[in-house]
Design an enzyme around this catalytic site. Structure first.
Site, PDB file in Angstrom:
ATOM      1  CE1 TYR A  64       8.619  -1.216  22.046  1.00 38.38           C
ATOM      2  CE2 TYR A  64       9.356  -2.482  20.147  1.00 38.38           C
ATOM      3  CZ  TYR A  64       9.236  -2.333  21.515  1.00 38.38           C
ATOM      4  OH  TYR A  64       9.738  -3.295  22.340  1.00 38.38           O
ATOM      5  CE  LYS A  81       1.771   4.927  35.055  1.00 42.12           C
ATOM      6  NZ  LYS A  81       1.542   4.604  36.515  1.00 42.12           N
ATOM      7  CG  ASP A 108       1.238   1.409  38.079  1.00 34.54           C
ATOM      8  OD1 ASP A 108       0.130   1.382  37.488  1.00 34.54           O
ATOM      9  OD2 ASP A 108       1.570   2.332  38.845  1.00 34.54           O
ATOM     10  CG  ASP A 127       8.600  -5.668  24.300  1.00 36.29           C
ATOM     11  OD1 ASP A 127       8.659  -6.816  23.821  1.00 36.29           O
ATOM     12  OD2 ASP A 127       9.598  -5.064  24.755  1.00 36.29           O
ATOM     13  CG  ASP A 146       9.200 -10.811  27.525  1.00 31.05           C
ATOM     14  OD1 ASP A 146       8.580 -11.092  26.483  1.00 31.05           O
ATOM     15  OD2 ASP A 146      10.451 -10.759  27.570  1.00 31.05           O
TER      16      ASP A 146
HETATM   17  C1  IPM Z   1       9.180  -8.875  20.776  1.00 28.57           C
HETATM   18  C2  IPM Z   1      10.640  -8.559  20.814  1.00 28.57           C
HETATM   19  C3  IPM Z   1      10.956  -7.389  19.897  1.00 28.57           C
HETATM   20  C4  IPM Z   1      10.194  -6.181  20.393  1.00 28.57           C
HETATM   21  C5  IPM Z   1      12.448  -7.084  19.799  1.00 28.57           C
HETATM   22  C6  IPM Z   1      13.225  -8.251  19.273  1.00 28.57           C
HETATM   23  C7  IPM Z   1      12.699  -5.847  19.000  1.00 28.57           C
HETATM   24  O1  IPM Z   1      11.058  -8.310  22.108  1.00 28.57           O
HETATM   25  O2  IPM Z   1       8.668  -9.211  19.697  1.00 28.57           O
HETATM   26  O3  IPM Z   1       8.539  -8.808  21.820  1.00 28.57           O
HETATM   27  O4  IPM Z   1      10.682  -5.443  21.252  1.00 28.57           O
HETATM   28  O5  IPM Z   1       9.088  -5.968  19.912  1.00 28.57           O
HETATM   29 MG    MG Z   2       9.576  -8.575  23.557  1.00 28.83          MG
END
Ligand code: IPM
Ligand code: MG
Length: 361
Positions: free
Chosen positions: A138, A192, A224, A248, A252
């Site tokens: 990032y 990784k 992975d 990130d 999720d």
């Molecule tokens: C998160 C989100 C952000 C990220 C987006 C909205 C840029 O997905 O906070 O996880 O990728 O960090």
């Molecule tokens: Mg995210």
């Protein structure tokens, strides 16, 4: 009598943001009364709508409010039309808040969410993802270079940046109760290192820092393999530390295992400044349909209360939110939306808080 007061930056966000932040503020008003402290809300105009209107996602004055507040509560941001010239999304605030304010630790607790049908319902899940928040891939945001034939983004790993995030992970492990499977305090480095030199460097620094925490088990796992283990053996995990993009993605994934990211909060924390938000997006497609799920936003507010030192209030918010979702009064749809939307949830949560008022001082 109110004897404690806090300045709170408030970013309502885009899409469903204003609905879920509004519902969360209703809950916080009740919390203030029950626990005898004051939250002085300081609204900040920020996000994708702000970007479309002003050309910036947050003004200098807005940033100053975030910096000068004790903490900031932020809704999700982003709108499909808000784009930078390079095609990436505009108005997201990560670059402004996480990087400019050096909020290097992104804490993402993943735990079982009572009342939600989760794919891994039988597993005992309670771990913390510590996502490095200012470096990694990032760091290339807005700096990718190329032409219409080739484009590169650069993954940045620095020694000081890695030392501080790894230390943070071990400190968090010391504060927690260990992994559900065996009660052991454990930090897992996810990388990784087998493929990328930058990640091998990250792992070496992890090992150096780990040596200073002999009371906490240290291990590593390739990303992975970690993705598989978080599904097949989630109870093994206590704290996981990783590079920005991996954090990130795996947060999720973790959220999915407990029934979806709608219920997952996070904190972006630096030395003297922090903001709290759900990990999901602004879902503009369902804004205004009265189905927005405020659980992640409300639990982000609970994390904020913990950060402020109001731990009893934080625990009460988590309890009443969990309670409202598990007593059958809030119906969660399979895609994470809720019947009646954020306001209906706020009403149930506030009623529970008011009825209990167990912590009246
Ligand atoms: C998160 C989100 C952000 C990220 C987006 C909205 C840029 O997905 O906070 O996880 O990728 O960090
Ligand atoms: Mg995210």
């Amino acid at each position: 009598m109110t004897d404690r007061g806090y300045d709170i930056g408030l970013i309502a966000g885009d899409g469903i943001g204003p609905e879920i932040v509004g519902a969360t503020v209703r809950v916080l008003c009740e919390v203030e009364r029950a626990f005898s402290f004051e939250l002085r809300m300081r609204p900040i105009d920020a996000g994708a709508a702000t970007f479309l209107r002003t050309g910036r996602s947050i003004s200098d004055e807005g940033l100053e409010v975030v910096v000068g507040s004790d903490a900031t509560l932020k809704g999700p941001v982003g709108l499909p039309d808000a784009r930078h010239a390079d095609g990436t999304e505009a108005g997201l605030l990560g670059g402004e808040l996480r990087n400019r304010l050096d909020l290097y630790a992104n804490l993402r607790p993943i735990r079982r969410l009572p009342g939600v049908a989760a794919p891994l319902a039988s597993a005992d899940i309670d771990y913390l993802i510590v996502r490095e928040n200012t470096e990694g891939l990032y760091a290339s945001r807005g700096r990718g270079v190329g032409n219409d034939w080739v484009v590169t983004d650069t993954l940045l790993v620095t020694r000081p940046g890695t030392e501080r995030i790894v230390r943070r992970a071990f400190e968090e492990a010391r504060r927690r109760g260990g992994a559900p499977a065996d009660g052991k305090s454990r930090v897992t480095c996810v990388d990784k290192a087998n493929v990328l030199r930058s990640m091998y460097f990250f792992r070496q620094i992890f090992l150096e820092v780990a040596a200073g925490y002999p009371d906490v088990e240290a291990e590593f796992l390739h990303a992975d393999a970690a993705a598989q283990a978080l599904v097949l053996d989630p109870s093994h995990f206590d704290v996981l530390v990783m590079e920005n993009l991996l954090g990130d993605i795996l947060s999720d994934l973790g959220g999915a295992t407990v029934g979806g990211i709608a219920g997952c909060p996070s904190g972006n924390i630096g030395e003297d400044c922090a903001y709290f938000e759900p990990i999901h997006g602004s879902a503009p497609g369902i804004a205004g349909t009265n189905t927005a799920n405020p659980r992640g936003q409300m639990l982000a507010a609970a994390m904020m209360l913990d950060y402020l030192g109001e731990t009893a209030a934080a625990g009460a918010v988590r309890d009443v939110v969990d309670g409202a979702f598990s007593d059958g009064s809030v119906e969660t749809l399979p895609d994470g939306r809720v019947v009646g939307g954020a306001d209906a949830v706020a009403e149930r949560v506030v009623r529970r808080l008011a009825a209990g008022r167990p912590m009246e001082r």
